[in-house]
Design an enzyme around this catalytic site. Structure first.
Site, PDB file in Angstrom:
ATOM      1  N   GLY A  63     -11.675   1.109   5.068  1.00  0.00           N
ATOM      2  CA  GLY A  63     -12.151  -0.196   4.604  1.00  0.00           C
ATOM      3  C   GLY A  63     -11.281  -1.358   5.026  1.00  0.00           C
ATOM      4  CE  LYS A  64      -8.116   0.041  10.115  1.00  0.00           C
ATOM      5  NZ  LYS A  64      -8.978   1.220   9.893  1.00  0.00           N
ATOM      6  CD  GLU A  88     -14.836  -1.360  15.445  1.00  0.00           C
ATOM      7  OE1 GLU A  88     -14.861  -0.159  15.739  1.00  0.00           O
ATOM      8  OE2 GLU A  88     -14.146  -1.823  14.500  1.00  0.00           O
ATOM      9  NE  ARG A  97     -18.878  -5.062   7.194  1.00  0.00           N
ATOM     10  CZ  ARG A  97     -18.111  -4.086   7.658  1.00  0.00           C
ATOM     11  NH1 ARG A  97     -16.806  -4.276   7.784  1.00  0.00           N
ATOM     12  NH2 ARG A  97     -18.640  -2.926   8.010  1.00  0.00           N
ATOM     13  CD  GLN A 205      -7.947   2.864  13.307  1.00  0.00           C
ATOM     14  OE1 GLN A 205      -8.862   2.057  13.197  1.00  0.00           O
ATOM     15  NE2 GLN A 205      -7.782   3.857  12.489  1.00  0.00           N
ATOM     16  NE  ARG A 224      10.360   0.322  15.801  1.00  0.00           N
ATOM     17  CZ  ARG A 224      10.905   1.164  14.937  1.00  0.00           C
ATOM     18  NH1 ARG A 224      10.588   2.435  14.991  1.00  0.00           N
ATOM     19  NH2 ARG A 224      11.775   0.761  14.038  1.00  0.00           N
ATOM     20  CD  GLU A 225       1.836   5.154  18.437  1.00  0.00           C
ATOM     21  OE1 GLU A 225       0.837   5.544  19.068  1.00  0.00           O
ATOM     22  OE2 GLU A 225       2.605   5.941  17.848  1.00  0.00           O
ATOM     23  N   GLY A 227       2.120  -1.928  15.743  1.00  0.00           N
ATOM     24  CA  GLY A 227       2.399  -3.347  15.932  1.00  0.00           C
ATOM     25  C   GLY A 227       2.692  -4.084  14.652  1.00  0.00           C
TER      26      GLY A 227
END
Length: 230
Positions: A63-64, A88, A97, A205, A224-225, A227
Site C-alpha cells: 500500500g505504498k 506507473e 485515489r 521499492q 541503502r540500496e 535510496g
C-alpha cells in the site's frame, strides 16, 4: 558586455563567517506539513519540513502508493499545492485515489458518489496537479523542467510527491548497476527539495530478497540500496 554577462549569474558568494554572524542565530522555521498519522508526525516533529526528503519504503503490495496519496491529500486539505508525479499508474487512477482520500468515500464507490465527490473537492483550499510519465523515462531534470513551467504559470508547489524512485531514470549509464543510479536519483530529489525549500516525498521499492525473508524486516543495506539512506 560585462554587465550583460553578469545577468542571471549566481551572486551568492557564500556565508561570510564574520560578516554573516547574526544569520547563524536567526530562528529557522521548518514549516512541517503533517502526514495525518499521529505517531509518524511525532517522530518527525510535526511532519516533513522545508528542504527535506522523506522516503516511504516497503515491499510490493504493502500500500505504498496509497500512503503517498494519503500524505498528499492531507497537504491539499491544509491548503497546500501538491505536485504528484506518477511513473506507473495513470493520472486518472491517482486522481480517483485522491477523490477517495479527501472525501472519505471508499475507492470502490467513487463512481456511485461522483456528484457528491465533485461538490466536496470543488471547495478544497489546496491545489493538486498529477503528472504522469512513462516508466523509466523521467529523470530528476525532467521534473525540474516541469516544475519550472508550472512556476512560470504562477503555480508554486508546497510539496512534491514521486511514485516512485526505481521507476525513474538516471542521467548516466552506470557500470556498477542500479544502486548508483538510485543514489543519483535520490540526490537529485534532495536538490529539488533544497532549491525550492519544500518537502519532497518519494516512494522506494524494497528488493525481492527482503520479501523472501521470514521476518521481512529490511536491513541497513536494503535501505541503502533502495535510496532511502546514503
Amino acid at each position: 558586455i560585462n554587465e550583460a554577462m553578469k545577468l542571471g549569474t549566481d551572486n551568492d558568494h557564500g556565508h561570510d563567517f564574520v560578516q554573516d554572524f547574526e544569520t547563524r542565530y536567526l530562528p529557522k522555521a521548518r514549516g512541517p506539513i503533517i502526514t495525518g498519522w499521529g505517531e509518524i508526525d511525532s517522530i518527525t516533529r510535526g511532519g516533513l519540513g522545508k528542504r527535506e526528503l522523506g522516503v516511504v519504503v516497503a515491499p510490493t503490495g504493502a500500500g505504498k502508493s496509497m500512503a503517498l496519496v494519503h500524505i498528499g491529500s492531507r497537504a491539499v486539505a491544509m491548503g497546500k499545492t501538491v505536485i504528484h508525479y506518477t511513473l506507473e499508474l495513470a493520472e486518472t487512477t491517482i486522481g480517483l485515489r485522491y477523490d477517495s482520500a479527501i472525501t472519505g468515500v471508499p475507492l470502490s464507490m467513487t463512481f456511485e458518489y461522483k456528484d457528491q465527490i465533485k461538490e466536496k473537492i470543488t471547495n478544497i483550499e489546496g491545489q493538486l496537479i498529477v503528472k504522469e510519465y512513462p516508466t523509466k523515462s523521467a529523470t530528476t531534470k525532467t521534473l525540474e523542467n516541469h516544475l519550472d513551467r508550472l512556476r512560470q504559470k504562477g503555480v508554486e508547489p508546497d510539496m512534491i510527491i514521486v511514485d516512485y524512485i526505481q521507476l525513474m531514470r538516471g542521467s548516466l549509464n552506470y557500470k556498477d548497476g542500479r544502486v548508483q543510479e538510485v543514489s543519483e536519483i535520490t540526490q537529485g530529489l534532495k536538490a529539488i527539495a533544497k532549491e525550492l525549500s519544500i518537502p519532497v516525498v518519494a516512494l522506494s521499492q524494497l528488493s525481492r530478497q527482503v520479501e523472501q525473508r521470514d521476518n521481512k524486516k529490511p536491513q541497513l543495506s536494503d535501505l541503502r540500496e533502495s535510496g532511502s539512506i546514503e
